[in-house]
Scaffold this active site. Structure first.
Site, short mmCIF file in Angstrom:
data_model
loop_
_atom_site.label_atom_id
_atom_site.label_comp_id
_atom_site.label_asym_id
_atom_site.label_seq_id
_atom_site.Cartn_x
_atom_site.Cartn_y
_atom_site.Cartn_z
N SER A 21 45.11 59.44 43.79
CA SER A 21 43.77 59.70 44.35
C SER A 21 43.10 60.83 43.56
O SER A 21 42.88 60.70 42.36
CB SER A 21 43.90 60.00 45.84
OG SER A 21 42.67 59.86 46.49
N HIS A 28 46.00 52.82 50.65
CA HIS A 28 45.78 53.96 49.76
C HIS A 28 47.02 54.83 49.60
O HIS A 28 47.20 55.49 48.58
CB HIS A 28 44.62 54.79 50.30
CG HIS A 28 44.16 55.87 49.37
ND1 HIS A 28 43.74 55.62 48.08
CD2 HIS A 28 44.04 57.22 49.55
CE1 HIS A 28 43.38 56.77 47.50
NE2 HIS A 28 43.56 57.75 48.37
#
Length: 265
Positions: free
Chosen positions: A86, A243
């Protein structure tokens, strides 16, 4: 100006830098570090304003990349592999674009080199609003955050940033906990963190993008930008995960990373 990042070194072999995401710390990629440290010397870093690294008044990708490059200099590392999740993936990309001669190859976990719309407003509001003066237990803090963050696993991730004030520093009737995060600066610089990494030209070296199949962070519309900045990039999709792919499918994530990192240039 770069800062000296808190770090943890494990394993032996060629250096592999691990970079966590927003609201995280070096512990977040601990499962991946343990799976890869038999083959690489793992350098897990706390990024500025996170974990035990210094708090600063500025936070953007060029500065965070400079922190990593300064770390390589202090460790005497001429060239390294970098794996980032990320926000950490964006920092890894920025290092590659900013100092391509210092990077062997990078693994970018579930993020694209693009600008994103704000998506952490509720989390920031919840963390800012938590009354540390009256939160006497972690359960108190978790209960309060349910108004802002629905998923228990996300709340637990966020609350890892809540540290107990040492007894000798506690004042009578004062706060028991404090944030390790530099929340005011993270909020003030959030627009910078949503931006895309950029450089004077593309990074020609090997890049592996790992996408969670159920995550929308990497989309087909991002392909052109990925290929423009990273012409040698390849993409692998990990099924049945979102994610947090490095935690939800750690064995698969580590296996794909291992294969890519071990390949010749």
């Amino acid at each position: 100006m770069s800062v000296e990042l808190n770090h943890r070194i494990t394993g032996e072999g060629a250096p592999l830098i691990l970079l966590h995401g927003l609201f995280g710390s070096l512990e977040n990629l601990g499962g991946i570090a343990r799976r890869l440290q038999d083959e690489w010397q793992i350098h897990a870093l706390d990024q500025r304003n996170h974990g035990s690294s210094p708090h600063t008044d500025t936070m953007d990708y060029p500065a965070m990349a400079a922190d990593v490059i300064a770390y390589l200099d202090r460790q005497g590392i001429d060239k390294a592999r970098i794996l980032g999740h990320s926000m950490g993936g964006k920092v890894a990309m920025q290092v590659a674009l900013q100092a391509p001669d210092r990077v062997e190859k990078i693994v970018v976990a579930d993020i694209a080199p693009v600008s994103y719309k704000p998506r952490h407003d509720a989390i920031l509001e919840g963390l800012k609003s938590l009354d540390l003066q009256n939160a006497r237990t972690r359960q108190d803090a978790d209960k309060f955050l349910t108004e802002f963050v629905e998923m228990p696993s996300t709340r637990q991730f966020l609350l890892k940033n809540l540290e107990r004030v040492p007894r000798e520093q506690q004042e009578e009737g004062g706060a028991v906990f404090r944030w390790r995060l530099n929340l005011p600066i993270i909020e003030a610089c959030y627009g910078n963190l949503a931006m895309a990494p950029e450089g004077e030209g593309p990074y020609e070296g090997p890049v592996l993008f790992l996408k969670g199949a159920e995550s929308a962070y990497i989309q087909e519309k991002h392909r052109e930008q990925i290929e423009r900045l990273f012409p040698a990039a390849e993409l692998r999709v990990i099924q049945d995960t979102g994610h947090w792919l490095h935690a939800e499918k750690a064995d698969t994530f580590a296996a794909l990373s291992r294969r890519f990192l071990a390949e010749g240039p």
